[in-house]
Structure formats: C-alpha cells, structure tokens
Motif scaffolding. Structure first.
Motif, PDB file in Angstrom:
ATOM      1  N   ASP A  15       0.850  -1.179   0.000  1.00 56.45           N
ATOM      2  CA  ASP A  15       0.000   0.000   0.000  1.00 56.45           C
ATOM      3  C   ASP A  15       0.899   1.246   0.000  1.00 56.45           C
ATOM      4  OD1 ASP A  15      -1.670   2.156   0.650  1.00 56.45           O
ATOM      5  OD2 ASP A  15      -3.045   0.847   1.740  1.00 56.45           O
ATOM      6  N   ASN A  18       0.195   4.193   0.745  1.00 59.28           N
ATOM      7  CA  ASN A  18      -0.029   4.979   1.959  1.00 59.28           C
ATOM      8  C   ASN A  18       0.829   4.464   3.126  1.00 59.28           C
ATOM      9  OD1 ASN A  18      -1.953   6.736   0.859  1.00 59.28           O
ATOM     10  ND2 ASN A  18      -3.581   5.227   1.154  1.00 59.28           N
ATOM     11  N   ASP A  19       1.001   3.131   3.195  1.00 59.10           N
ATOM     12  CA  ASP A  19       1.832   2.569   4.253  1.00 59.10           C
ATOM     13  C   ASP A  19       3.299   2.921   4.043  1.00 59.10           C
ATOM     14  OD1 ASP A  19      -0.350   1.492   5.513  1.00 59.10           O
ATOM     15  OD2 ASP A  19      -0.127  -0.504   4.636  1.00 59.10           O
ATOM     16  N   LEU A  76       3.711   6.407   5.071  1.00 65.76           N
ATOM     17  CA  LEU A  76       3.693   6.454   6.529  1.00 65.76           C
ATOM     18  C   LEU A  76       5.058   6.029   7.083  1.00 65.76           C
ATOM     19  CD1 LEU A  76       2.166   6.832   9.191  1.00 65.76           C
ATOM     20  CD2 LEU A  76       1.392   4.445   8.981  1.00 65.76           C
ATOM     21  N   PHE A  77       5.645   5.001   6.495  1.00 65.82           N
ATOM     22  CA  PHE A  77       6.973   4.550   6.914  1.00 65.82           C
ATOM     23  C   PHE A  77       8.007   5.674   6.767  1.00 65.82           C
ATOM     24  CE2 PHE A  77      11.028   2.909   5.161  1.00 65.82           C
ATOM     25  CZ  PHE A  77      11.550   2.334   6.321  1.00 65.82           C
ATOM     26  N   THR A 134      -2.200   3.018  15.800  1.00 65.01           N
ATOM     27  CA  THR A 134      -2.538   2.807  14.390  1.00 65.01           C
ATOM     28  C   THR A 134      -1.283   2.873  13.530  1.00 65.01           C
ATOM     29  OG1 THR A 134      -4.739   3.748  14.679  1.00 65.01           O
ATOM     30  CG2 THR A 134      -3.872   3.668  12.430  1.00 65.01           C
ATOM     31  N   VAL A 135      -0.434   3.864  13.826  1.00 66.68           N
ATOM     32  CA  VAL A 135       0.824   3.987  13.086  1.00 66.68           C
ATOM     33  C   VAL A 135       1.669   2.734  13.274  1.00 66.68           C
ATOM     34  CG1 VAL A 135       2.979   5.293  12.905  1.00 66.68           C
ATOM     35  CG2 VAL A 135       0.819   6.503  13.270  1.00 66.68           C
ATOM     36  N   ARG A 148       0.719  -0.285  14.143  1.00 70.44           N
ATOM     37  CA  ARG A 148       0.088  -1.457  13.530  1.00 70.44           C
ATOM     38  C   ARG A 148       0.294  -1.479  12.016  1.00 70.44           C
ATOM     39  NH1 ARG A 148      -4.539  -0.431  15.024  1.00 70.44           N
ATOM     40  NH2 ARG A 148      -5.484   0.286  13.075  1.00 70.44           N
ATOM     41  N   ARG A 149       0.198  -0.297  11.379  1.00 66.98           N
ATOM     42  CA  ARG A 149       0.365  -0.255   9.926  1.00 66.98           C
ATOM     43  C   ARG A 149       1.816  -0.516   9.521  1.00 66.98           C
ATOM     44  NH1 ARG A 149      -2.653   4.963   7.612  1.00 66.98           N
ATOM     45  NH2 ARG A 149      -1.352   4.354   5.828  1.00 66.98           N
ATOM     46  N   ILE A 150       2.779  -0.034  10.317  1.00 67.72           N
ATOM     47  CA  ILE A 150       4.178  -0.316  10.008  1.00 67.72           C
ATOM     48  C   ILE A 150       4.468  -1.803  10.193  1.00 67.72           C
ATOM     49  CG2 ILE A 150       6.575   0.108  10.692  1.00 67.72           C
ATOM     50  CD1 ILE A 150       5.245   2.387   9.118  1.00 67.72           C
ATOM     51  N   LEU A 169       3.222  -3.509   7.211  1.00 75.35           N
ATOM     52  CA  LEU A 169       4.134  -3.326   6.078  1.00 75.35           C
ATOM     53  C   LEU A 169       5.307  -4.293   6.190  1.00 75.35           C
ATOM     54  CD1 LEU A 169       5.061  -1.740   3.561  1.00 75.35           C
ATOM     55  CD2 LEU A 169       6.119  -0.080   5.119  1.00 75.35           C
ATOM     56  N   LYS A 227       4.307  -7.697   5.147  1.00 70.98           N
ATOM     57  CA  LYS A 227       4.184  -7.844   3.693  1.00 70.98           C
ATOM     58  C   LYS A 227       5.534  -7.985   3.007  1.00 70.98           C
ATOM     59  CE  LYS A 227      -0.263  -5.484   3.132  1.00 70.98           C
ATOM     60  NZ  LYS A 227      -0.979  -4.305   2.545  1.00 70.98           N
TER      61      LYS A 227
END
Length: 313
Positions: free
Chosen positions: A6, A8-9, A12-13, A35-36, A38-40, A43, A46
């Motif tokens: 993503d 966006n991820d 964010l990274f 939230t930050v 969790r999304r990192i 990533l 993935k």
C-alpha cells in the motif's frame, strides 16, 4: 500470490523515519500512535522483514529499512510536491527547508541574504539546526547539510560546493612582536598555539614542508575551540599561532591583522560538500537555497572555509 504494498503505508513509513518515533509521526499526521505502529508492522509482514528496530528511546533503521527508505523517500516527496504544485497551480519553491550547518554559519552568511531569499520565495520556510556535532539527516529530518571533508555516509547524496584549499600557519603582528617568530617547525613547541578541540587535549598538525615531505608536530594548545571562526578571532587578538584555511585567513592577511608563519609549511584542506538524504526529486526550495549559498560563498571567498570548519554537518 504475493501481497501488494500500500503506497499509503510506504508514505507512513517515510514519515515515521523522519519523525524518529511512532508518537511524533502520529502527532504530525493526527492519528493514533497504535494505528501507526500497527500499519508499520503490517508493512513489515508484507515485505517479510523488519524495517525498524524499536527501543524505549528511539527507532533505528535496519539495513532493509534503510534500503526501502532510500528507494522510496524521494518518490514520496515527488508525489507530495507534484500534488502541492497542482493545488497551487504553480511550480514555485515552497515548503519547510531544514538546514544543518556549523554553529558559526551566520557569522559569515548575512541575514540580509536570507531575508532577500525568503522575499523571493514567499512560500518557503526555513529551519536552521546550527551545531558542530555530527547530524543524522534522516533521524533529524534534515533536508540539506553543509559538511567539510570526504563523504563517509553512503546513506546520503552529496556534491562538492567548493574545491579543497590549503591551510597555513598565521599569527598577529602583536603576538610575534611579543614572542618572536618561529624559524623551524619544532619551534612551535615553545609558542602559544591555537587549535581545534581534540580528545586528550593534544593538538596534532601534519604539514608538508618545502622538500615535499610530511611532518607532524604535537602541541599542548594554549587555547582550543570547536570552530574555525573562534580560532580566527583568537589569532587576530594576538593569542597565538593557528593553522587556518587560506580562504578564511585571506581577508585578515590583506588587512595586515595576521601574517604568515613558517609559510613554507602547508596542508591540504577538505573542501565543502552539500548533503541531502534523497537521490531524486530534490525539492525546488532546497535546490534554490543551495544555489543561494553557492553564489554568496563564492562572492565572499572567505566563507567556504568557515563552512568547512563545521564538524556537524
């Protein structure tokens, strides 16, 4: 089938790296810190490897994280810049530029020049981090830094602003009238010498003599300092003999405030480099500021050496 990343991820990274922590990135982006995090973590799942080493005090890039940041940061910046330009309907320079420079940067770089630059680029904001300590461009979100010496950090992109010059020994006529002039290199041991602050307090000068051979002299400095400007001022005030870049000493030499000492002994300087963390899409505001510094330092003649004296860039 491999999971797709993503954009966006990834953006964010990049923001987390520049912010130095999940909490600071969350504050800037106005989202919950968990939230930050969790999304990192998603990533990392993935891509199949850890990108950041977490500790209670700071975040550190892994080699994989460093590679991802180097590949993606400029592209993310380019997308943001393009979006801003489309929204504003112009390609003029804009945004915040954080600059790492020596502590005495504004001793030679006139505020009037900066004022004119900001008048010319009304959408640009400047933030100066002035220090003689080493600066981590990525961790401290630095857009451009000025450093002397060879480029040692492969994470950064650099280009030379000014070629290396020579350094020479100088002293004020006042000092020489009171203490006499040395006639050979070993005489410096009996003189008051001025130099950069060194571990252990021992000053080491490696100088090339008239026969082309390099000689080293070790001295106990009467005064030491962390910037070349401080040493220049101390030399002019008659406190001792200093080894200064020729470009810095030129104005004082021409004015008679200092004179050469053991002029057949010199050493090469390191030149000045400008560094930035991204390989592509250098923001227009950063590029415009670099052009300004190049123009003004070339005009001054003395200033490249002052920039070169900074250890923290």
């Amino acid at each position: 089938m491999a999971a797709s990343l993503d954009l966006n991820d990834i953006a964010l990274f990049v923001q987390v790296v520049r912010s130095g922590s999940f909490a600071e990135a969350a504050r800037r982006l106005d989202m919950p810190a968990n939230t930050v995090s969790r999304r990192i973590q998603g990533l990392e799942d993935k891509v199949g490897t850890r990108l950041l080493q977490r500790s209670t005090r700071k975040l550190t890039l892994t080699s994989a994280g460093e590679a991802l940041h180097e590949r993606c940061a400029a592209s993310i910046d380019g997308l943001v810049d393009a979006g801003q330009e489309l929204m504003s309907g112009t390609d003029e320079a804009s945004g915040l530029v954080r600059v790492a420079a020596p502590a005495d940067f504004f001793d030679f770089f006139e505020m009037e020049w900066l004022a004119a630059f900001l008048d010319q680029h009304p959408r640009v904001r400047m933030d100066f981090v002035l220090s003689d300590a080493s600066t981590d461009l990525i961790a401290e979100r630095i857009d451009v830094a000025f450093r002397g010496g060879p480029l040692r950090d492969s994470r950064y992109v650099g280009r030379k602003l000014h070629p290396a010059g020579s350094n020479g020994l100088v002293a004020s006529p006042l000092y020489l009238a009171a203490h006499g002039a040395p006639t050979q290199l070993s005489d410096l041991e009996n003189h008051q010498c001025l130099g950069f602050t060194q571990p252990g307090g021992i000053l080491k000068w490696r100088l090339q003599g008239p026969d082309g051979l390099e000689e080293e002299v070790r001295l106990q400095p009467r005064l030491s300092a962390s910037t070349a400007q401080a040493l220049r001022k101390a030399t002019v005030a008659g406190l001792g003999i200093a080894l200064l870049p020729s470009t810095m000493a030129r104005i004082d030499l021409n004015a008679g405030r200092v004179v050469p000492v053991l002029s057949h002994y010199t050493c090469e300087g390191h030149g000045v480099n400008v560094l930035y963390p991204s390989r592509r899409h250098l923001p227009k505001a950063v590029s415009a500021f670099i052009d300004l510094v190049m123009e003004k330092t070339a005009y001054l003649g003395v200033s490249p050496a002052v920039v070169e004296s900074g250890r923290a860039r």
